[in-house]
Scaffold this active site. Structure first.
Site, PDB file in Angstrom:
ATOM      1  N   ARG A  51      62.476  -0.387  70.683  1.00  0.00           N
ATOM      2  CA  ARG A  51      61.351   0.016  69.825  1.00  0.00           C
ATOM      3  C   ARG A  51      60.053  -0.027  70.628  1.00  0.00           C
ATOM      4  O   ARG A  51      59.592  -1.101  71.010  1.00  0.00           O
ATOM      5  CB  ARG A  51      61.240  -0.912  68.617  1.00  0.00           C
ATOM      6  CG  ARG A  51      62.374  -0.780  67.618  1.00  0.00           C
ATOM      7  CD  ARG A  51      62.064  -1.622  66.382  1.00  0.00           C
ATOM      8  NE  ARG A  51      63.082  -1.492  65.352  1.00  0.00           N
ATOM      9  CZ  ARG A  51      62.977  -2.010  64.136  1.00  0.00           C
ATOM     10  NH1 ARG A  51      61.886  -2.696  63.812  1.00  0.00           N
ATOM     11  NH2 ARG A  51      63.934  -1.846  63.250  1.00  0.00           N
ATOM     12  N   ASP A  53      55.984   0.343  71.223  1.00  0.00           N
ATOM     13  CA  ASP A  53      54.782   0.085  70.438  1.00  0.00           C
ATOM     14  C   ASP A  53      53.950   1.351  70.276  1.00  0.00           C
ATOM     15  O   ASP A  53      54.188   2.369  70.943  1.00  0.00           O
ATOM     16  CB  ASP A  53      53.928  -0.983  71.123  1.00  0.00           C
ATOM     17  CG  ASP A  53      54.608  -2.341  71.173  1.00  0.00           C
ATOM     18  OD1 ASP A  53      55.457  -2.603  70.304  1.00  0.00           O
ATOM     19  OD2 ASP A  53      54.275  -3.127  72.082  1.00  0.00           O
ATOM     20  N   ARG A 202      53.739  -4.892  79.086  1.00  0.00           N
ATOM     21  CA  ARG A 202      52.286  -4.738  79.163  1.00  0.00           C
ATOM     22  C   ARG A 202      51.603  -6.063  79.508  1.00  0.00           C
ATOM     23  O   ARG A 202      50.572  -6.081  80.188  1.00  0.00           O
ATOM     24  CB  ARG A 202      51.762  -4.160  77.859  1.00  0.00           C
ATOM     25  CG  ARG A 202      52.203  -2.709  77.621  1.00  0.00           C
ATOM     26  CD  ARG A 202      51.987  -2.305  76.184  1.00  0.00           C
ATOM     27  NE  ARG A 202      50.616  -2.526  75.768  1.00  0.00           N
ATOM     28  CZ  ARG A 202      50.236  -2.680  74.495  1.00  0.00           C
ATOM     29  NH1 ARG A 202      51.152  -2.652  73.525  1.00  0.00           N
ATOM     30  NH2 ARG A 202      48.972  -2.865  74.206  1.00  0.00           N
TER      31      ARG A 202
END
Length: 267
Positions: A51, A53, A202
């Site tokens: 999934r 973001d 990230r």
């Protein structure tokens, strides 16, 4: 019939992959297109490898969906072409492959591979790459980035770099974390692991960029692996620099074994 779908998308105008009421998501537009073609009650069980973001892109995303046998028989020859007509221009289904029922796009996967693109030139990213490349105002040293990345590979608890979820482990195994400077001057990180927790890539990039521009020592990112909670010292890098480029799977005969092992590990 279980189908594997290979999907790519520009995440700029999506609120991530997962369906969310009142928001435009990749899964939402895909399910809408499948529903128009197959009927809302005949396409079900949409499951994705990872999934992403809001704002994150994909060129190698994988998902699976179960389609009623009679519907698949009717649509098999034309489904890919029809989806191309119904999907928006910023999301594409690139291939559709029948797979055994033991295939699970999420749990059968052996690795996910991401790239993160950073332009540290004074003028910033090329306009045509502005959606997938961030601008970093400080010059970056690739050797420092590589030195700092070495201590982050292997199997560790990445709690300092993850958004923790209840009853979920933050232990992951990063098999590679490499940096390069492409001919166009853009600095690119490639990171591969068995799986990632939310915002992990990230966060890793954010910590490493602080090393690459000289603000932190190369040994600092690995010291955070001793923490049991998310570190407030880590700045999460912007979403639009990140792209999921590949998902790996074992041989067909090992789909079920891999899926069961992954479920036990994640629990």
């Amino acid at each position: 019939m279980r189908l594997r779908l290979d999907v790519s998308y520009d995440g700029a105008d999506f609120s991530g992959w997962a369906v969310q009421p009142g928001r435009r998501t990749v899964a939402g537009v895909l399910l809408e297109a499948l529903g128009r073609l197959a009927g809302v009650d005949t396409a079900f069980g949409l499951t994705v490898a990872g999934r992403t973001d809001a704002g994150v892109h994909a060129s190698g995303q994988v998902c699976h969906v179960d389609l009623a046998d009679d519907v698949w028989t009717t649509l098999e020859a034309s489904l890919l072409r029809r989806l191309a007509a119904l999907m928006p221009p910023d999301a594409r289904v690139k291939s559709i492959t029948p797979v055994p029922s033991t295939f699970d796009a999420r749990f059968s996967a052996t690795y996910r591979r991401y790239e993160y693109r950073v332009a540290d030139t004074v003028w910033g990213p090329e306009p045509l790459r502005r959606h997938d490349t961030i601008h970093w105002v400080r010059p970056l040293d690739v050797d420092r980035l590589s030195a700092a990345s070495y201590g982050l590979t292997g199997e560790h608890d990445y709690a300092a770099y993850c958004k923790r979820k209840e009853h979920a482990t933050t232990v992951r195994a990063i098999t590679s974390l490499d940096w390069r400077r492409d001919p166009d001057g853009v600095v690119v990180a490639t990171v591969q692991a068995d799986a990632f927790c939310q915002s992990m890539v990230r966060s890793l990039v954010g910590a490493l960029l602080a090393v690459g521009d000289g603000r932190r020592d190369p040994g600092w990112p690995s010291t955070l692996l001793t923490l049991s909670e998310r570190s407030s010292a880590v700045t999460v890098a912007p979403a639009h620099g990140l792209t999921l480029i590949a998902v790996g799977y074992p041989d067909e005969s090992d789909y079920a074994v891999r899926a069961e092992a992954t479920r036990r590990l994640r629990a």
